[in-house]
Write an enzyme that holds these catalytic residues in place. Structure first.
Site, PDB file in Angstrom:
ATOM      1  N   HIS A 246      72.996  73.760  76.039  1.00  0.00           N
ATOM      2  CA  HIS A 246      74.017  73.259  76.956  1.00  0.00           C
ATOM      3  C   HIS A 246      73.353  72.332  77.979  1.00  0.00           C
ATOM      4  CE1 HIS A 246      77.735  73.252  79.241  1.00  0.00           C
ATOM      5  NE2 HIS A 246      76.993  73.387  80.326  1.00  0.00           N
TER       6      HIS A 246
ATOM      7  N   ASN B 219      72.905  78.368  71.429  1.00  0.00           N
ATOM      8  CA  ASN B 219      73.504  77.081  71.782  1.00  0.00           C
ATOM      9  C   ASN B 219      72.594  76.367  72.763  1.00  0.00           C
ATOM     10  OD1 ASN B 219      75.565  75.070  72.023  1.00  0.00           O
ATOM     11  ND2 ASN B 219      76.235  75.997  73.947  1.00  0.00           N
TER      12      ASN B 219
ATOM     13  N   ASN C  28      69.998  66.530  68.645  1.00  0.00           N
ATOM     14  CA  ASN C  28      69.246  67.800  68.696  1.00  0.00           C
ATOM     15  C   ASN C  28      68.879  68.272  67.291  1.00  0.00           C
ATOM     16  OD1 ASN C  28      68.861  69.052  71.496  1.00  0.00           O
ATOM     17  ND2 ASN C  28      70.950  68.250  71.602  1.00  0.00           N
TER      18      ASN C  28
ATOM     19  N   LEU D 136      82.353  81.646  77.376  1.00  0.00           N
ATOM     20  CA  LEU D 136      81.947  80.264  77.094  1.00  0.00           C
ATOM     21  C   LEU D 136      80.783  79.830  78.001  1.00  0.00           C
ATOM     22  CD1 LEU D 136      82.693  77.733  75.388  1.00  0.00           C
ATOM     23  CD2 LEU D 136      84.070  77.003  77.342  1.00  0.00           C
TER      24      LEU D 136
ATOM     25  N   ARG E 209      83.520  73.136  69.056  1.00  0.00           N
ATOM     26  CA  ARG E 209      84.639  74.059  68.819  1.00  0.00           C
ATOM     27  C   ARG E 209      84.364  75.365  69.545  1.00  0.00           C
ATOM     28  NH1 ARG E 209      88.931  71.809  67.345  1.00  0.00           N
ATOM     29  NH2 ARG E 209      89.734  73.807  66.620  1.00  0.00           N
TER      30      ARG E 209
HETATM   31  C1  GRF Z   1      73.993  67.809  73.862  1.00  0.00           C
HETATM   32  O1  GRF Z   1      73.954  67.294  75.157  1.00  0.00           O
HETATM   33  C2  GRF Z   1      74.121  69.309  73.885  1.00  0.00           C
HETATM   34  O2  GRF Z   1      73.489  69.884  74.979  1.00  0.00           O
HETATM   35  C3  GRF Z   1      75.603  69.503  73.997  1.00  0.00           C
HETATM   36  O3  GRF Z   1      76.169  68.495  73.206  1.00  0.00           O
HETATM   37  C4  GRF Z   1      75.266  67.399  73.124  1.00  0.00           C
HETATM   38  C5  GRF Z   1      75.022  67.175  71.660  1.00  0.00           C
HETATM   39  O4  GRF Z   1      74.210  66.059  71.437  1.00  0.00           O
HETATM   40  N1  GRF Z   1      75.972  70.840  73.601  1.00  0.00           N
HETATM   41  P1  GRF Z   1      73.643  65.767  69.978  1.00  0.00           P
HETATM   42  O5  GRF Z   1      74.846  65.754  69.032  1.00  0.00           O
HETATM   43  O6  GRF Z   1      72.661  66.835  69.638  1.00  0.00           O
HETATM   44  O7  GRF Z   1      73.014  64.409  70.081  1.00  0.00           O
END
Ligand code: GRF
Length: 208
Positions: free
Chosen positions: A108, A106, A16, A143, A90
């Site tokens: 998710h 965030n 990401n 959370l 975390r």
């Molecule tokens: C993603 O699926 C995100 O939604 C979740 O953790 C994963 C992180 O993937 N919170 P990356 O490290 O961005 O490849």
């Protein structure tokens, strides 16, 4: 237009983070990438790209509060407009979360409020859901429970493996996270009380 000062927090792969960087948004100034794991793939990638990086290793702190305090000191030194958690594994203390209320987001991998927590793809398959997806949301004390900014849906196909489903969801994550951050940079997103407003319309009125 004034650039959005952004800090991204990661723990691992960083795909990401890469999507955010690769969109090369002229409205975004990525000030710093912070990882709690020194060996995080995304951290090494960012460093190679010449992006400022920092490690705040949770294992070097006696408890959550001292770790969060160190993280907060590092972040506040940069005075960012927005902090984006991108696979940051975390749980953050209520004090930390409330300090950044309205500028901590965030992503998710589920259609929240469904499937909070870990192993979402496996749980979606086990529950025989026909739809799955990803959510960008504000971080609050609860959370994976903060107000939702943006979601993307994907179908769950009959023969899907966990990996295939995760890949399909991740493609959407890489689309909606940069999009949401861009809207922030344009000043279009605000948290007012517990409601998300996009371009001066509440999310409720947008979807109705
Ligand atoms: C993603 O699926 C995100 O939604 C979740 O953790 C994963 C992180 O993937 N919170 P990356 O490290 O961005 O490849």
């Amino acid at each position: 237009m004034k650039k959005l000062k952004l800090i991204v927090l990661i723990s691992g792969r960083g795909s990401n983070l890469k999507a955010i960087v690769e969109q090369a948004d002229p409205l975004i100034d990525l000030q710093l990438v912070i990882s709690n794991r020194p060996q995080a793939e995304g951290l090494i990638w960012a460093h190679q790209k010449g992006i400022p990086t920092a490690v705040i290793d949770h294992s070097q702190y006696p408890n959550r509060d001292t770790f969060d305090q160190a993280l907060q000191t590092k972040i506040d030194h940069c005075q960012p407009d927005l902090i984006a958690l991108a696979g940051f594994m975390r749980i953050l203390s209520p004090q930390f979360v409330s300090h950044y209320r309205g500028r901590l987001i965030n992503i998710h991998p589920s259609l929240l409020p469904a499937f909070k927590g870990l192993h979402t793809h496996q749980r979606v398959l086990e529950a025989k859901q026909r739809e799955h997806g990803a959510t960008v949301h504000f971080v609050t004390e609860e959370l994976d429970g903060g107000p939702i900014i943006l979601q993307a849906k994907v179908p769950v196909l009959p023969e899907d493996t966990e990996e295939q489903l995760a890949t399909r969801v991740l493609q959407q994550e890489h689309r909606i996270y940069p999009q949401a951050i861009h809207w922030f940079a344009e000043g279009k997103i605000q948290l007012r009380g517990n409601q998300v407003w996009i371009a001066n319309q509440s999310i409720t009125s947008l979807s109705s």
